[in-house]
Write a protein that holds these residues in place. Sequence first.
Motif, PDB file in Angstrom:
ATOM      1  N   TYR A 112      81.015  72.993   9.475  1.00  0.00           N
ATOM      2  CA  TYR A 112      81.517  73.922  10.485  1.00  0.00           C
ATOM      3  C   TYR A 112      82.762  73.362  11.161  1.00  0.00           C
ATOM      4  O   TYR A 112      82.779  72.203  11.590  1.00  0.00           O
ATOM      5  N   ARG A 113      83.796  74.179  11.276  1.00  0.00           N
ATOM      6  CA  ARG A 113      85.057  73.736  11.860  1.00  0.00           C
ATOM      7  C   ARG A 113      85.656  74.813  12.767  1.00  0.00           C
ATOM      8  O   ARG A 113      85.336  75.993  12.672  1.00  0.00           O
ATOM      9  N   ASN A 114      86.523  74.354  13.641  1.00  0.00           N
ATOM     10  CA  ASN A 114      87.497  75.158  14.368  1.00  0.00           C
ATOM     11  C   ASN A 114      86.953  76.042  15.491  1.00  0.00           C
ATOM     12  O   ASN A 114      87.377  75.898  16.638  1.00  0.00           O
ATOM     13  N   LYS A 115      86.035  76.979  15.212  1.00  0.00           N
ATOM     14  CA  LYS A 115      85.636  77.898  16.279  1.00  0.00           C
ATOM     15  C   LYS A 115      84.760  77.225  17.327  1.00  0.00           C
ATOM     16  O   LYS A 115      84.738  77.635  18.476  1.00  0.00           O
ATOM     17  N   ARG A 116      83.995  76.246  16.928  1.00  0.00           N
ATOM     18  CA  ARG A 116      83.203  75.436  17.861  1.00  0.00           C
ATOM     19  C   ARG A 116      82.271  76.282  18.730  1.00  0.00           C
ATOM     20  O   ARG A 116      82.176  76.098  19.933  1.00  0.00           O
ATOM     21  N   SER A 117      81.569  77.202  18.094  1.00  0.00           N
ATOM     22  CA  SER A 117      80.577  78.034  18.771  1.00  0.00           C
ATOM     23  C   SER A 117      79.207  77.377  18.656  1.00  0.00           C
ATOM     24  O   SER A 117      78.790  76.983  17.567  1.00  0.00           O
ATOM     25  N   HIS A 118      78.489  77.265  19.792  1.00  0.00           N
ATOM     26  CA  HIS A 118      77.150  76.693  19.743  1.00  0.00           C
ATOM     27  C   HIS A 118      76.263  77.459  18.763  1.00  0.00           C
ATOM     28  O   HIS A 118      75.537  76.851  17.966  1.00  0.00           O
ATOM     29  N   PHE A 119      76.307  78.775  18.821  1.00  0.00           N
ATOM     30  CA  PHE A 119      75.410  79.592  18.013  1.00  0.00           C
ATOM     31  C   PHE A 119      75.695  79.415  16.527  1.00  0.00           C
ATOM     32  O   PHE A 119      74.790  79.159  15.727  1.00  0.00           O
ATOM     33  N   ASP A 120      76.965  79.550  16.142  1.00  0.00           N
ATOM     34  CA  ASP A 120      77.316  79.384  14.733  1.00  0.00           C
ATOM     35  C   ASP A 120      77.086  77.944  14.280  1.00  0.00           C
ATOM     36  O   ASP A 120      76.607  77.703  13.171  1.00  0.00           O
ATOM     37  N   GLY A 121      77.430  77.001  15.145  1.00  0.00           N
ATOM     38  CA  GLY A 121      77.251  75.594  14.788  1.00  0.00           C
ATOM     39  C   GLY A 121      75.797  75.248  14.554  1.00  0.00           C
ATOM     40  O   GLY A 121      75.452  74.539  13.599  1.00  0.00           O
ATOM     41  N   GLN A 122      74.901  75.732  15.414  1.00  0.00           N
ATOM     42  CA  GLN A 122      73.479  75.454  15.250  1.00  0.00           C
ATOM     43  C   GLN A 122      72.921  76.166  14.031  1.00  0.00           C
ATOM     44  O   GLN A 122      72.089  75.615  13.296  1.00  0.00           O
ATOM     45  N   ASP A 123      73.370  77.395  13.783  1.00  0.00           N
ATOM     46  CA  ASP A 123      72.906  78.114  12.593  1.00  0.00           C
ATOM     47  C   ASP A 123      73.282  77.370  11.324  1.00  0.00           C
ATOM     48  O   ASP A 123      72.473  77.237  10.398  1.00  0.00           O
ATOM     49  N   LEU A 124      74.518  76.896  11.273  1.00  0.00           N
ATOM     50  CA  LEU A 124      74.971  76.189  10.077  1.00  0.00           C
ATOM     51  C   LEU A 124      74.265  74.847   9.934  1.00  0.00           C
ATOM     52  O   LEU A 124      73.904  74.427   8.829  1.00  0.00           O
ATOM     53  N   LEU A 125      74.036  74.162  11.039  1.00  0.00           N
ATOM     54  CA  LEU A 125      73.321  72.891  11.017  1.00  0.00           C
ATOM     55  C   LEU A 125      71.920  73.065  10.441  1.00  0.00           C
ATOM     56  O   LEU A 125      71.476  72.283   9.592  1.00  0.00           O
TER      57      LEU A 125
END
Length: 392
Positions: A112-125
């Motif tokens: 995950y890069r650039n947008k640094r959204s908690h929601f997207d970051g946690q989903d991808l993690l």
Amino acid sequence: MVGDMTRRHVLSRSLALGCTAAASPFVSSVSFAQTSGENRLVVIILRGGMDGIDVIRPFGDPNYSLARPTLASDPSRADLDGFFGLHPAFGGLMPLWDAGELAAVHAVATPYRNKRSHFDGQDLLEAGLTTLDSEHGGWLNRALQLVPGAEMRTAMGLGQGVQRVLDGTAPAGHWAPDADLSLSLETMERARRVMSEETAFLNAFTQAEMLSSPVGGSGQMAALHKGGMHVNIARYAADQLQQDTRIVAFSLNGWDTHRDQRRGMAKAAELLIEAILTLKRELRPDIWGQTTVVTMSEFGRTVAENGSKGTDHGTGGVMLLAGGAVRGGCVYGEWPGLDEAQLYDRRDLLPTADVREMTAWVLRASLGIDAGDLERTVFPGLKLGRDPGLMM
């Protein structure tokens, strides 16, 4: 055992007893899985974006104190290896480091890069994928599908949401109760009688009662309720790990430190330290020796501190590993440097390792999963490099 009982089924029984749906005492999600081996794995998701540069401090990098004149000014860090030091609030983990039961992997990130959204970051993690995709579930569920004899055994999911890391086609049940179980003794007894009509409901209610925090109690229940919910979860997890459970996953919040990071980091550190040390204390020594605790967060934070004496959403972070099965006393990973030209997007710690790859090596050692299956199924598209030697 809850089995495949749904949250709605249990709540329907709770509401019949007059439980309110607004005051849940639960603050985290926890799920349990059962496999046939003897190794234990505990995955802790640190939600909010833990600042790895603050937890494992690169005081040997000349640009560290320049980028963080406030956060780096505390001289009371514990020296780990002459280059890295441990944040003073994490000092409670130093006995584990000294015993070779604590390690770190620095400069790690998901794709995950650039947008640094908690929601997207946690989903991808938790998905373990390179792009956001809701159809493939979580990486830990996919891993369980590859373990011979593995059987998902969910005690319950605690909190306002379910952890995606265990979502998938492997049998799993999650329960996020919305009822405050701090009830009178008379009401609790009436609840048991109603629940006793069906074994699954009774077991679910008993486990929920154990993990809530009513005043008073005696014996094992009183012991369980000492400490906050994170301690209760860790203590209950240890009890399950000493039985048939082999895999536990839960989350801890509080790592989003935009302001007054010293205070925020200290509070978050206390929760994590108490959870890890409770696991060690409650587990038999032989089982702790077969246990690996892995922490991961959706992203790191900016190298430079901001005007509010905190840090903003970044990229590269750190993983912590604890347990008797860990080859501890070492900070793993390739340090990229903190000179502006060495940073990602000229602001963040440049990732030099993939969270998925480090996790894959842990899974290979803990669960015996084939490297090809890890690359194709658990973390699709991942290319495993050389074994970093994280595990004993």
